[in-house]
Design a protein around this motif. Sequence first.
Motif, short mmCIF file in Angstrom:
data_model
loop_
_atom_site.label_atom_id
_atom_site.label_comp_id
_atom_site.label_asym_id
_atom_site.label_seq_id
_atom_site.Cartn_x
_atom_site.Cartn_y
_atom_site.Cartn_z
N PHE A 1 0.82 -1.21 0.00
CA PHE A 1 0.00 0.00 0.00
C PHE A 1 0.86 1.26 0.00
O PHE A 1 0.50 2.26 -0.64
N LEU A 2 1.97 1.25 0.69
CA LEU A 2 2.88 2.40 0.65
C LEU A 2 3.44 2.60 -0.76
O LEU A 2 3.56 3.75 -1.23
N MET A 3 3.75 1.51 -1.44
CA MET A 3 4.19 1.60 -2.83
C MET A 3 3.11 2.22 -3.70
O MET A 3 3.38 3.07 -4.56
N THR A 4 1.86 1.80 -3.47
CA THR A 4 0.74 2.31 -4.28
C THR A 4 0.57 3.81 -4.09
O THR A 4 0.34 4.55 -5.06
N ILE A 5 0.71 4.27 -2.85
CA ILE A 5 0.56 5.71 -2.59
C ILE A 5 1.63 6.51 -3.33
O ILE A 5 1.35 7.54 -3.96
N VAL A 6 2.87 6.02 -3.30
CA VAL A 6 3.96 6.72 -4.00
C VAL A 6 3.70 6.73 -5.51
O VAL A 6 3.91 7.75 -6.18
N LEU A 7 3.25 5.61 -6.04
CA LEU A 7 2.97 5.54 -7.48
C LEU A 7 1.86 6.50 -7.88
O LEU A 7 1.92 7.14 -8.94
#
Length: 319
Positions: free
Chosen positions: A296-302
Amino acid sequence: MASSSTGALVRARKGVGVGGRGRPPRSVHHRRRNRFARVFAIFALPSVALLLLLNLYPVIYAALQSLRNGSLIDSGTFIGLRNYTGVLHDPNFWHAARFTVVFTLVGVFGSWAIGLALALLLRTRIPGRSIFKVLLLLPWVVPVVVSATSWNWLVATPQSPMSKLFAALGFGNVLFLADPLLAQILVCVFKVWISFPFMMMMMSSALASVDVNVYEAAKIDGAGKWQTFREITLPMISRSTYISWVLMTIFCVNDFPTIFLLTGGGPVRATQSLVVMAYLTVFANFQTGPGVAIAFLMTIVLVVIATLLYRQIRKVDIE
């Protein structure tokens, strides 16, 4: 007779035929649109429900899992944001984040630079251009499993061709997959190698849409090749460039097979990106909550990166 013909012309201007009733009233059009909208909604409802079931439900379920301390066989108890705070305080997470940033930057801009250079080269009249195009697409067309296996054969052991070549050149016994820095360089180079054909195709289509007359006018005005490239080519293909950057950023951040098949995230986690770390956390350490929190942290950055680049695309459209 004249009055009847005059009346027919008047009716024609109003949209009324000689023997017809003309346009239906506005309310009739409104009712037809409403009826069409209801029929469309009825037919689209099953597809929308299926899309929500296939996409929204897994996201909601994963979000709930990130708030629990469960495993693959047990949902666990609710612990709130403890998984996120634990991940953000983990040094391994920030090491994986740094490598993901480097891997993404090299993958995006390295493949874009090579792809653009080859796209410009293929616009010139070189012998065997069609065959050259097909050969350049092979790194992208060949399955990544085959490519990773081939590269492993080239560099994995001291008896590999690249290791023997470096030893013959006087560099000693070079172990590409055992040295952390060399492994990181190898993974980044491999990503550029399998990605530049995509960028080449994107840039080729963008260059094909540029009007040739613009280059003729610049040549008449005395502009050099570098000035033409900087002042005309790059601005004219900027929209496609930003789109390719968005897509390649998503591809790089979410690229699991390239790293996992080549190095497995090693040595000593040197090539462990966030997506590999999330996978190992869930399926190797059986910690579902922290693994999903990383995803989910990756998704936010993307989402943030895609939003910023999308704004640049809108600016190009407005200009």
